[in-house]
Design a protein around this motif. Structure first.
Motif, PDB file in Angstrom:
ATOM      1  N   ALA B 165       0.839  -1.189   0.000  1.00 37.06           N
ATOM      2  CA  ALA B 165       0.000   0.000   0.000  1.00 37.06           C
ATOM      3  C   ALA B 165       0.883   1.250   0.000  1.00 37.06           C
ATOM      4  O   ALA B 165       1.873   1.323   0.724  1.00 37.06           O
ATOM      5  N   ASP B 166       0.511   2.211  -0.836  1.00 35.73           N
ATOM      6  CA  ASP B 166       1.180   3.512  -0.817  1.00 35.73           C
ATOM      7  C   ASP B 166       0.335   4.530  -0.085  1.00 35.73           C
ATOM      8  O   ASP B 166       0.805   5.587   0.288  1.00 35.73           O
ATOM      9  N   ILE B 167      -0.945   4.198   0.020  1.00 30.40           N
ATOM     10  CA  ILE B 167      -1.881   5.094   0.680  1.00 30.40           C
ATOM     11  C   ILE B 167      -2.478   4.333   1.847  1.00 30.40           C
ATOM     12  O   ILE B 167      -3.013   3.241   1.679  1.00 30.40           O
ATOM     13  N   LEU B 168      -2.341   4.894   3.038  1.00 36.91           N
ATOM     14  CA  LEU B 168      -2.794   4.198   4.237  1.00 36.91           C
ATOM     15  C   LEU B 168      -3.907   5.013   4.885  1.00 36.91           C
ATOM     16  O   LEU B 168      -3.741   6.198   5.161  1.00 36.91           O
ATOM     17  N   ILE B 169      -5.059   4.354   5.095  1.00 40.61           N
ATOM     18  CA  ILE B 169      -6.163   5.033   5.769  1.00 40.61           C
ATOM     19  C   ILE B 169      -6.279   4.451   7.167  1.00 40.61           C
ATOM     20  O   ILE B 169      -6.353   3.238   7.329  1.00 40.61           O
ATOM     21  N   LEU B 185       2.748   5.192  17.619  1.00 47.12           N
ATOM     22  CA  LEU B 185       2.037   5.106  16.330  1.00 47.12           C
ATOM     23  C   LEU B 185       2.360   6.331  15.478  1.00 47.12           C
ATOM     24  O   LEU B 185       2.614   6.232  14.273  1.00 47.12           O
ATOM     25  N   PHE B 186       2.350   7.490  16.112  1.00 44.44           N
ATOM     26  CA  PHE B 186       2.613   8.717  15.353  1.00 44.44           C
ATOM     27  C   PHE B 186       4.029   8.715  14.791  1.00 44.44           C
ATOM     28  O   PHE B 186       4.268   9.202  13.691  1.00 44.44           O
ATOM     29  N   ARG B 187       4.974   8.155  15.571  1.00 45.35           N
ATOM     30  CA  ARG B 187       6.334   8.069  15.044  1.00 45.35           C
ATOM     31  C   ARG B 187       6.367   7.150  13.821  1.00 45.35           C
ATOM     32  O   ARG B 187       7.045   7.433  12.830  1.00 45.35           O
ATOM     33  N   LEU B 192       6.617   6.593   7.850  1.00 44.03           N
ATOM     34  CA  LEU B 192       5.981   6.220   6.586  1.00 44.03           C
ATOM     35  C   LEU B 192       5.884   7.424   5.654  1.00 44.03           C
ATOM     36  O   LEU B 192       6.088   7.329   4.448  1.00 44.03           O
ATOM     37  N   LYS B 193       5.584   8.557   6.256  1.00 46.94           N
ATOM     38  CA  LYS B 193       5.468   9.790   5.470  1.00 46.94           C
ATOM     39  C   LYS B 193       6.803  10.134   4.828  1.00 46.94           C
ATOM     40  O   LYS B 193       6.869  10.496   3.655  1.00 46.94           O
ATOM     41  N   ARG B 194       7.876  10.005   5.616  1.00 50.89           N
ATOM     42  CA  ARG B 194       9.196  10.298   5.072  1.00 50.89           C
ATOM     43  C   ARG B 194       9.514   9.426   3.873  1.00 50.89           C
ATOM     44  O   ARG B 194      10.211   9.825   2.957  1.00 50.89           O
ATOM     45  N   GLY B 196       7.536   8.607   1.715  1.00 53.28           N
ATOM     46  CA  GLY B 196       6.701   8.993   0.582  1.00 53.28           C
ATOM     47  C   GLY B 196       5.310   8.399   0.583  1.00 53.28           C
ATOM     48  O   GLY B 196       4.557   8.553  -0.376  1.00 53.28           O
ATOM     49  N   LYS B 197       4.952   7.691   1.661  1.00 58.17           N
ATOM     50  CA  LYS B 197       3.595   7.152   1.718  1.00 58.17           C
ATOM     51  C   LYS B 197       2.612   8.279   2.043  1.00 58.17           C
ATOM     52  O   LYS B 197       2.962   9.260   2.684  1.00 58.17           O
ATOM     53  N   THR B 198       1.383   8.070   1.607  1.00 53.88           N
ATOM     54  CA  THR B 198       0.341   9.047   1.871  1.00 53.88           C
ATOM     55  C   THR B 198      -0.565   8.475   2.956  1.00 53.88           C
ATOM     56  O   THR B 198      -0.944   7.311   2.887  1.00 53.88           O
ATOM     57  N   ILE B 199      -0.876   9.302   3.928  1.00 48.96           N
ATOM     58  CA  ILE B 199      -1.662   8.781   5.055  1.00 48.96           C
ATOM     59  C   ILE B 199      -2.904   9.630   5.266  1.00 48.96           C
ATOM     60  O   ILE B 199      -2.837  10.861   5.283  1.00 48.96           O
ATOM     61  N   ILE B 200      -4.024   8.939   5.399  1.00 44.72           N
ATOM     62  CA  ILE B 200      -5.266   9.629   5.751  1.00 44.72           C
ATOM     63  C   ILE B 200      -5.649   9.185   7.151  1.00 44.72           C
ATOM     64  O   ILE B 200      -5.756   7.989   7.430  1.00 44.72           O
ATOM     65  N   LEU B 201      -5.814  10.147   8.029  1.00 43.55           N
ATOM     66  CA  LEU B 201      -6.099   9.858   9.430  1.00 43.55           C
ATOM     67  C   LEU B 201      -7.507  10.363   9.752  1.00 43.55           C
ATOM     68  O   LEU B 201      -7.772  11.555   9.681  1.00 43.55           O
ATOM     69  N   ILE B 202      -8.371   9.421  10.079  1.00 43.04           N
ATOM     70  CA  ILE B 202      -9.724   9.819  10.463  1.00 43.04           C
ATOM     71  C   ILE B 202      -9.783   9.846  11.975  1.00 43.04           C
ATOM     72  O   ILE B 202      -9.409   8.874  12.626  1.00 43.04           O
ATOM     73  N   THR B 203     -10.240  10.918  12.524  1.00 43.90           N
ATOM     74  CA  THR B 203     -10.282  11.007  13.976  1.00 43.90           C
ATOM     75  C   THR B 203     -11.303  12.046  14.396  1.00 43.90           C
ATOM     76  O   THR B 203     -11.788  12.819  13.591  1.00 43.90           O
TER      77      THR B 203
END
Lengths: 373, 523
Positions: B165-169, B185-187, B192-194, B196-203
């Motif tokens: 996965a390149d995009i993580l929800i 988790l945030f670390r 992952l961001k570094r 180049g992965k894209t992350i969507i965080l629902i909260t």
């Protein structure tokens, strides 16, 4: 997740289920080389038109109301009582004992006595599975079905060895005393001409109607009914509220078994006027279909019982006049159970989406909004 | 508009709409998420966040709109297609096979052939590599049931990464974590961001949005109300965008005036059905006019504490209400007896305990108190009295819609909670047990619920609050007890402690606690 109006849920879903069951039954009839249209008109004629047809239909209806209510009450507590057959059989024993060994001065008093006896015996037969479920976790479906067989064996023993009159070949009790004979519809509606002549329908039908009202009051108007429904929807919530799950399980099954037992008044006291083997004729199982179809509501149970009464009587007519075996009725019943129970969503979901589409068409689409970015 | 290659969004949604019957869950939503960023989606319950992500992950089909992945128009009819498009999803409730090992879970559904051995060997290598790269170390041979919640979540992330996965929800990922686990988790997400992965965080937690996201989109009632750069916004502004009006983020309350102890608990022990000791000698007391908050990661005995005090789990030990000992097992220990004894209970799980979902609101307003003479007339229940009572309570607690003839299931989480709260508080109890009062409740209703709890406190009642939301514990409690593994790790005063210290206690660490909090337990 489209919702449909309550009336559609209560009326359309069962209606479509019947129609689907009817279509499949017609195909079965075609497959055995008979004409389904003819068969249907024969059933209608035999169950509703011909003399005594109504009398038989309502007689069967009475049985199915009792067993249907029995299953419905247990359903409200989320229990599947498939032991109606055994509970009704044992209820018959109660009726027989009450009628044979108590000298009743009048049928009305005997009816009250038999009602109590039938309910008590039926309830007692349901008590053991209920207790095992509540205390030991034995599944009620397994235990009640086993108790059907035990009931049949007990009845067999009692009839053959204890209650059979000396010298009789028949495993049955002697005829109940005259004073316990219940008025049939023929007696009650003498002005009605030949409508009910020779038919077994009797005053017990009105007991069944009263039972519908009583169950309605119980489920929707009493504290016990409230607790039964709460338990049926959520066991964890009833524990939270401090309602004893053991008590509700046992009490609901006692009521259920009692209602099934009441059926014996109709067959044993009202029709045969003695206790015979296999007086229940599978009505305990039909009660499951009736409760499913009637959505566990007493009024729905009443209507479904009427339908099955019609099917039963009409089926007998079919067997009489055509080559269609009586077992076809069992096929139709099975189809109704299949559609109303197991395949409920198959009927419900297309209907729901139809209603959803209708609603969307009626209310204009929400105005497109511009993204605020 | 042909964007230059390097600024092409990883995900672009154009005009997504989705309706469930009459409910418009998503209305014409457009969003662009740039690669290598963490994009937050925030909104109240029912705002449509989960629906939008379910569309992106192929669970629902949008009524209208288009999805572009890396600039390519992509149809996502099912989750297989989503995975193929490089999208991975970490659900709030993990989808793991409990008695499988980590490795087996990771390859589940992504096996390379009929034989497992080569897949397992390959996965072992990949996992090792991922663990080194992103602080995602988990023992590949451990069974899921033996792992902590935080580790189980890592397995979910590993599953997604294993599927390339390149995009993580991530859907509400911190709900079950301790603060330390959340930081970890945030670390991981930063790592992952570094890469180049894209992350969507629902909260729904504003603090997390502020802490970790680059951009944030706010949803309200199915619409995307704003997308802003996180650095350019404030929590207050986001809250206002979510609710549509100004919101008080802090609980408004005067200092407590604690009186005599009302609820006294000594050496409470409870063993659950599978023989595990869930409460290992809990002692605490709650005084009149005081809110005692129980902090802790869920599953450390808080639920059992509420169940025992609420009367539906047996225990040993001593519990006194106003000096009167109450039975903890056998007759007189059920919920009914507790209510008669002045203990009201807003349970943690309102959908399975506090309410009967198919029951009408008015039926629910009497639930647990249905044997009250007020609601009964001889053999029958007085439904009219119940309905009148419900109408009245729903009006006073601002339940919307104020219609007692709707089943509980058709109210939003916040309004369901108000129904339970109205029922329990209006009985004027001596003790109120409250579990997770605002779980699944929208911000607007949170404010109201907190005010009602404080109001009850100010009228001199004892309140025991259990919550996994540290913010809630810190802002609402007058005193805080931390639970870990069935014991009370310690008590602190909210003004004299912080998230870090409480987090240590929640993780079961006492030795290193700061000296300033010693003796702060009983002031």
């Amino acid at each position: 997740m489209d919702r449909m109006p309550a009336w559609a849920d209560a009326v359309l879903v069962p209606l479509f289920s019947i129609v689907l069951a009817a279509i499949l039954s017609a195909l079965v009839i075609l497959a055995i080389g008979e004409n389904p249209v003819e068969a249907f008109s024969l059933m209608v004629d035999g169950a509703l038109m011909r003399s005594a047809g109504w009398g038989y239909t309502l007689y069967y209806t009475t049985n199915f109301i009792f067993t249907g209510l029995a299953v419905a009450v247990a359903f409200h507590a989320k229990m599947f009582n498939i032991g109606g057959e055994g509970q009704a059989a044992i209820g018959g024993l109660g009726v027989a004992l009450i009628c044979l060994f108590i000298p009743w001065p009048h049928w009305s008093l005997a009816l009250i006595g038999a009602t109590l006896g039938a309910a008590a015996f039926g309830a007692a037969w349901a008590f053991i599975p209920a207790y095992l479920q509540a205390k030991r976790g034995s599944h009620i479906v397994i235990t009640t079905i086993m108790f059907n067989f035990i009931a049949a064996a007990v009845l067999n023993y009692v009839l053959v060895n204890l209650l059979r009159p000396a010298g009789a070949m028949d495993p049955a009790t002697e005829i109940f005393p005259q004073a316990t004979h219940l008025p049939s519809f023929q007696d009650m509606f003498a002005g009605g001409g030949s409508l009910f002549r020779g038919a077994p329908a009797n005053i017990t039908f009105f007991v069944a109607v009263l039972a519908c009202v009583a169950v309605w009051l119980l489920i929707w108007r009493t504290r016990l009914g409230y607790e039964i429904r709460a338990f049926g929807h959520s066991e964890t919530a009833t524990r939270y509220a401090g309602i004893s799950t053991v008590r509700i399980t046992v009490v609901a099954m006692l009521i259920s078994g009692g209602l099934a037992g009441l059926m014996a008044i109709n067959t044993t006291m009202g029709e045969a006027e003695r206790l015979v083997m296999n007086a229940t004729e599978g009505a305990g199982f039909i009660g499951i279909a009736v409760a499913l179809m009637g959505r566990s509501h007493p009024f729905g149970v009443f209507l479904a019982a009427l339908l099955f009464g019609f099917l039963y009587q009409g089926g007998a007519e079919l067997a009489l006049w055509t080559d269609i075996p009586r077992e076809l009725i069992t096929v139709i019943q099975a189809l109704v159970i299949l559609f109303t129970g197991a395949l409920d969503n198959m009927v419900r979901m297309p209907l729901e989406s139809v209603f959803g589409t209708l609603r969307r068409r009626r209310s204009p689409k929400p105005a497109p909004t511009t993204p605020s970015e | 508009m042909a964007a230059p290659e390097q600024t092409r969004p990883a995900i672009e949604l154009k005009g997504i709409s989705k309706a469930f019957g009459p409910v418009q869950a998503n209305k014409d939503i457009s969003i662009r998420v740039m690669p290598g960023t963490i994009h937050g989606i925030i909104g109240e319950n029912g705002a449509g966040k989960s629906t939008l992500m379910s569309i992106l992950y192929g669970f629902y089909k949008a009524d209208a709109g288009e999805i572009f992945i890396n600039g390519t128009h992509t149809e996502i009819p099912d989750s297989q297609a989503a995975i193929k498009a490089g999208i991975g999803m970490v659900f709030q409730h993990f989808k793991l096979v409990q008695n499988f090992t980590v490795l087996e879970n990771v390859i589940l559904g992504a096996e390379d052939g009929g034989l497992l051995k080569p897949s397992l060997a390959k996965a072992r290598g990949v996992l090792k590599h991922l663990a080194e790269e992103y602080e995602l170390s988990v023992d590949p041979d451990a069974k899921i049931e033996d792992l902590s919640v935080g580790h189980q979540q890592r397995v979910e992330i590993l599953k997604a990464l294993y599927r390339e996965a390149d995009i993580l929800i991530l859907d509400e990922p911190t709900g079950v974590l301790t603060p330390a686990e959340a930081d970890h988790l945030f670390r991981i997400l930063e790592g992952l961001k570094r890469e180049g992965k894209t992350i969507i965080l629902i909260t729904h937690k504003l603090r997390e949005i502020m802490e970790i996201t680059d951009t944030v989109s706010v949803m309200r009632r199915g619409e995307m109300t704003a997308t802003v750069k996180t650095a350019e916004t404030t929590p207050e502004q986001l809250a206002e965008l979510m609710v549509g009006r100004k919101v008080l983020l802090r609980v408004d309350k005067v200092p407590a005036q604690p009186g005599r102890p009302v609820l006294e608990v000594e050496n409470l022990r409870h063993v659950d059905e599978s023989g595990v000791e869930r409460l290992k000698g809990v002692s605490l007391d709650v005084r009149a006019g005081e809110i005692l908050g129980i902090a802790g990661v869920s599953g450390n005995g808080q639920s059992e504490l509420l169940e025992v005090l609420g009367g539906y789990a047996d225990a040993t030990g001593t519990v006194r209400v106003n000096g009167q000992e109450i039975p903890l097992s056998g007759p007189g220990s059920d919920g009914r007896a507790r209510r008669h004894g002045g203990i009201a209970h807003v349970p943690e799980d309102r959908q399975h305990e506090g309410l009967i979902m198919p029951f009408y609101a008015w039926e629910n307003v009497g639930f647990g108190y249905h044997d009250d003479p007020r609601f009964n007339r001889g053999l029958l229940m007085d439904n009219a009295a119940l309905q009148a009572d419900a109408t009245d309570k729903m009006k006073r607690y601002d339940v919307r819609p104020p219609n007692p003839w709707l089943p509980a299931s058709s109210f939003s989480g916040g309004n369901q909670q108000k129904i339970v709260l109205a029922r329990e508080i209006e009985r004027d109890p001596e003790v109120l047990l409250v579990g997770q009062p605002t779980r699944g409740v929208d911000i607007g209703a949170i404010e109201f619920i907190h005010q009602e709890i404080v109001r009850l406190r100010d009228s001199g009642k004892a309140i025991l609050l259990v919550s996994v939301e540290l913010d809630e514990i810190l802002s609402l409690s007058d005193r805080i007890a931390v639970m870990f593994d069935g014991t009370i790790m310690g008590e602190r005063l909210p003004d004299e402690t912080d998230q870090t210290e409480l987090g240590m206690l929640m993780a079961g660490m006492t030795g290193a606690t700061q000296s300033r909090s010693q003796g702060a337990g009983h002031a």
